[in-house]
Design a protein around this motif. Structure first.
Motif, PDB file in Angstrom:
ATOM      1  N   UNK A 114       5.113 -10.596   9.378  1.00 40.41           N
ATOM      2  CA  UNK A 114       5.134  -9.128   9.532  1.00 40.41           C
ATOM      3  C   UNK A 114       6.331  -8.553   8.774  1.00 40.41           C
ATOM      4  N   UNK A 115       7.505  -9.169   8.925  1.00 40.16           N
ATOM      5  CA  UNK A 115       8.696  -8.706   8.203  1.00 40.16           C
ATOM      6  C   UNK A 115       8.471  -8.767   6.700  1.00 40.16           C
ATOM      7  N   UNK A 116       7.873  -9.875   6.258  1.00 35.85           N
ATOM      8  CA  UNK A 116       7.666 -10.064   4.819  1.00 35.85           C
ATOM      9  C   UNK A 116       6.787  -8.951   4.250  1.00 35.85           C
ATOM     10  N   UNK A 117       5.773  -8.553   5.007  1.00 34.38           N
ATOM     11  CA  UNK A 117       4.816  -7.565   4.481  1.00 34.38           C
ATOM     12  C   UNK A 117       5.350  -6.138   4.505  1.00 34.38           C
ATOM     13  N   UNK A 145       2.607  -2.443  12.323  1.00 33.71           N
ATOM     14  CA  UNK A 145       2.544  -3.106  13.628  1.00 33.71           C
ATOM     15  C   UNK A 145       3.587  -2.449  14.511  1.00 33.71           C
ATOM     16  N   UNK A 146       3.303  -2.012  15.730  1.00 33.91           N
ATOM     17  CA  UNK A 146       2.037  -2.233  16.428  1.00 33.91           C
ATOM     18  C   UNK A 146       1.068  -1.056  16.329  1.00 33.91           C
ATOM     19  N   UNK A 147       1.316  -0.094  15.439  1.00 35.16           N
ATOM     20  CA  UNK A 147       0.434   1.087  15.416  1.00 35.16           C
ATOM     21  C   UNK A 147      -0.878   0.795  14.703  1.00 35.16           C
ATOM     22  N   UNK A 148      -1.719  -0.018  15.264  1.00 35.90           N
ATOM     23  CA  UNK A 148      -3.061  -0.180  14.696  1.00 35.90           C
ATOM     24  C   UNK A 148      -3.270  -1.510  13.989  1.00 35.90           C
ATOM     25  N   UNK A 149      -2.190  -2.105  13.428  1.00 29.45           N
ATOM     26  CA  UNK A 149      -2.360  -3.399  12.769  1.00 29.45           C
ATOM     27  C   UNK A 149      -1.846  -4.506  13.688  1.00 29.45           C
TER      28      UNK A 149
END
Ligand SMILES: O=C(O)CCC(=O)C(=O)O
Ligand SMILES: [Fe+2]
Length: 291
Positions: free
Chosen positions: A142-145, A151-155
């Motif tokens: 998640x950090x990399x992207x 995240x967490x708003x929908x993804x």
């Protein structure tokens, strides 16, 4: 003084044993990797009573990352990540996945059902979402992207899936995203895979490259990998594009969905047949839910 002599004595002995393990661990593994080796040691009951977290092998302290990334291809965007996995994460992920392997499936319909298919002959193991080491790796993805995900708003990142290939096993060319009219559903909510990260857990094999037939790289980069020969991390594939060699700990990452939310056909890829030995990778799939 409320402490009895016995309690004081036990504490001193326990502290001495703990100190000895700590210095042993620090020497061998360095401060960030000590928790995993410690949790595997047979420890005295008095020590376990004082430090109960030592007795839980599923506990895992997230490791600081030391990865380095480089762009392999701009068209489509392919990113090579060196040392994406910390060394202590690899045995912990393999151990958790070992009893869970089943023949890999391919999504067959919108309800998200998977079926076996000769295009994909590997085995997969879906790791429990609450497995601490998997959460560490997922959070790193998640950090990399960065801004690619919200995240967490929908993804979200679906539970990590190990994928394993023995001799002659492969996954033919495919996309990791679903076409608009084939979006699978989870609890009635449609979803698609925004990106893929594919770190390697086991590379003791010949073959097993991940092939991106549509990837384009500048001629100068081709000349350089040709010069490096077998030591190169990727090669030009005879049918076009590039084939990335599996290297333990390293990963390839790519973005499946275009800015308008539709799938990027340039991300077509295949897990080429393993010729001998075994390859195990992780499918990390950051996912968008459409409410
Ligand atoms: O194993 C590989 O190299 C590719 C795996 C893959 O593409 C997948 O599981 O979707
Ligand atoms: Fe794939």
């Amino acid at each position: 003084m409320a402490w009895s002599n016995a309690a004081f004595g036990t504490t001193v002995v326990a502290a001495a044993i703990f100190g000895a393990f700590l210095s042993l661990g620090l020497e061998q593994y360095g401060p960030s990797e000590i928790l995993l080796p410690l949790s595997t040691l047979p420890l005295p009951a008095s020590l376990l009573a004082m430090f109960p977290w030592l007795s839980r092998p599923s506990e895992f302290t997230c490791q600081p990352h030391h990865y380095k990334s480089e762009i392999l291809s701009l068209d489509p965007l392919l990113i090579y990540i060196h040392d994406f996995l910390a060394p202590a994460e690899i045995p912990a992920l393999l151990e958790a996945g070992e009893p869970l392997f089943q023949p890999s499936g391919i999504h067959s319909n919108k309800a998200g059902h998977k079926v076996k298919n000769q295009a994909r002959t590997s085995h997969s193991a879906i790791l429990p979402a609450d497995l601490p080491v998997a959460q560490c790796v997922r959070d790193r993805a998640v950090d990399f992207l960065g801004t690619v995900l919200t995240v967490p708003q929908g993804d979200a990142v679906l539970p990590l899936q190990l994928v394993r290939y023995g001799p002659d096993q492969k996954f033919d060319a495919h996309y990791d995203w679903f076409a608009d009219d084939k979006l699978p559903e989870h609890g009635g909510i449609k979803w698609n895979r925004v990106a893929t990260l594919l770190p390697i857990l086991e590379d003791d094999c010949t073959g097993g490259d991940t092939w991106f037939p549509n990837a384009t790289v500048p001629a100068k980069a081709v000349a350089e990998v040709t010069r490096q020969g077998d030591a190169a991390l990727w090669r030009v594939h005879e049918l076009g594009g590039i084939a990335v060699r599996p290297v333990k700990g390293n990963a390839v990452a790519w973005i499946n969905l275009l800015a308008n939310g539709t799938g990027d056909v340039r991300t077509k890829h295949a897990g080429l047949p393993v010729q001998s030995g075994r390859k195990t990778a992780i499918n990390i799939w950051p996912t968008r839910f459409f409410s």
